[in-house]
Design an enzyme around this catalytic site. Structure first.
Site, PDB file in Angstrom:
ATOM      1  CG  ASP A  20      -1.795  -1.215   1.343  1.00  0.00           C
ATOM      2  OD1 ASP A  20      -1.488  -2.245   0.721  1.00  0.00           O
ATOM      3  OD2 ASP A  20      -2.801  -1.139   2.072  1.00  0.00           O
ATOM      4  CG  HIS A  22      -2.654   4.185   2.305  1.00  0.00           C
ATOM      5  ND1 HIS A  22      -3.954   4.251   1.865  1.00  0.00           N
ATOM      6  CD2 HIS A  22      -2.539   2.986   2.951  1.00  0.00           C
ATOM      7  CE1 HIS A  22      -4.606   3.156   2.241  1.00  0.00           C
ATOM      8  NE2 HIS A  22      -3.768   2.362   2.870  1.00  0.00           N
ATOM      9  CG  ASP A  49      -5.707   0.589  -0.029  1.00  0.00           C
ATOM     10  OD1 ASP A  49      -6.698   0.634  -0.795  1.00  0.00           O
ATOM     11  OD2 ASP A  49      -5.789   0.198   1.153  1.00  0.00           O
ATOM     12  CG  ASN A  75      -9.649  -1.099   1.291  1.00  0.00           C
ATOM     13  OD1 ASN A  75      -8.469  -1.351   1.032  1.00  0.00           O
ATOM     14  ND2 ASN A  75     -10.017  -0.516   2.421  1.00  0.00           N
ATOM     15  CG  HIS A  76      -8.235   3.442   1.099  1.00  0.00           C
ATOM     16  ND1 HIS A  76      -8.547   4.498   1.926  1.00  0.00           N
ATOM     17  CD2 HIS A  76      -7.947   2.405   1.926  1.00  0.00           C
ATOM     18  CE1 HIS A  76      -8.450   4.137   3.196  1.00  0.00           C
ATOM     19  NE2 HIS A  76      -8.072   2.867   3.223  1.00  0.00           N
ATOM     20  CG  HIS A 188      -6.502  -4.819   2.973  1.00  0.00           C
ATOM     21  ND1 HIS A 188      -7.054  -3.560   2.946  1.00  0.00           N
ATOM     22  CD2 HIS A 188      -7.412  -5.610   3.614  1.00  0.00           C
ATOM     23  CE1 HIS A 188      -8.245  -3.587   3.546  1.00  0.00           C
ATOM     24  NE2 HIS A 188      -8.481  -4.805   3.956  1.00  0.00           N
TER      25      HIS A 188
HETATM   26 MN   LIG Z   1      -6.545  -1.591   2.007  1.00  0.00          MN
END
Ligand SMILES: [Mn+2]
Length: 228
Positions: A20, A22, A49, A75-76, A188
């Site tokens: 990820d 982010h 993500d 999921n983001h 995740h």
């Molecule tokens: Mn995630």
């Protein structure tokens, strides 16, 4: 646009995977520099993500434009897409999970970003000199890669949900293999160091938080040791 994508082998350079991101593209670039990443021949595969939490989420489109950068949806990304399309998202949860930058954008800009995120597959299969490696954000609901591929090609929403949200494998310490693929790389759920369960590599070592970015050479299945 298929939720499953196959990518041919890289005959010129290395293929690396990362967990990820982010919104921490500067930290990611530093990790790539330390690994001697060569954008002329190497490729980077993200398990999704890309956005939320970090300072540079708005640069996601700039990164998706890079010819050597490939990603699946996390999921983001799913939250951003759902919100932009008028679907139901728990806005308080999304804001506290780092989505404020997106929620505060004008609707038109949200739609422009969602268009690009929506074009990303949910699972990717990358051919390498030593076999095939899969990438998904969270986990596979199936014990065979072929079943996952078929379900995603039929756009099964429940399968998509598990691929992007599940933490079951790590929680259950499930070390069973996903058959029909040499290795699968996921993110995740943050881990202190990369964790292999069966043939599934958990690579989110929280480079976006207090951890570091782990880079996995997906052909040799070895972690890249920084040149410095
Ligand atoms: Mn995630």
């Amino acid at each position: 646009m298929s939720a499953f994508r196959t990518v041919p082998a890289n005959t010129a350079g290395r293929d690396l995977a990362v967990g990820d991101i982010h919104g921490h593209f500067d930290r990611l670039q530093q990790a790539l520099d330390r690994a001697g990443f060569d954008p002329g021949v190497d490729r980077l595969f993200s398990v999704g993500d890309l956005i939320d939490r970090g300072p540079d989420s708005a640069r996601v489109l700039e990164w998706l434009d890079l010819p050597w950068f490939h990603a699946v949806q996390g999921n983001h990304e799913a939250l951003a897409i759902t919100h932009a399309r008028g679907g139901h998202v728990d806005l308080r949860m999304y804001r506290s999970a780092g989505g404020a930058w997106f929620l505060d954008l004008p609707q038109k800009e949200q739609a422009r970003i969602a268009d690009r995120l929506e074009a990303l597959p949910v699972a990717m299969q990358v051919q390498t000199a030593f076999g095939a490696v899969g990438l998904i954000h969270a986990d596979s609901p199936f014990a065979t890669w072929q079943q996952l591929q078929e379900s995603l090609e039929n756009d099964d929403p429940q399968v998509r949900e598990v691929c992007q949200w599940s933490r079951r494998r790590l929680r259950a310490e499930d070390a069973s293999l996903i058959e029909g693929i040499d290795a699968v790389v996921v993110g995740h759920t943050p881990v202190g160091t990369p964790r292999v369960l069966g043939n599934v590599w958990h690579l989110d070592t929280a480079g976006w938080s207090s951890g570091f970015f782990s880079l996995l050479n997906i052909a040799s299945l070895t972690l890249v040791t920084p040149a410095t």
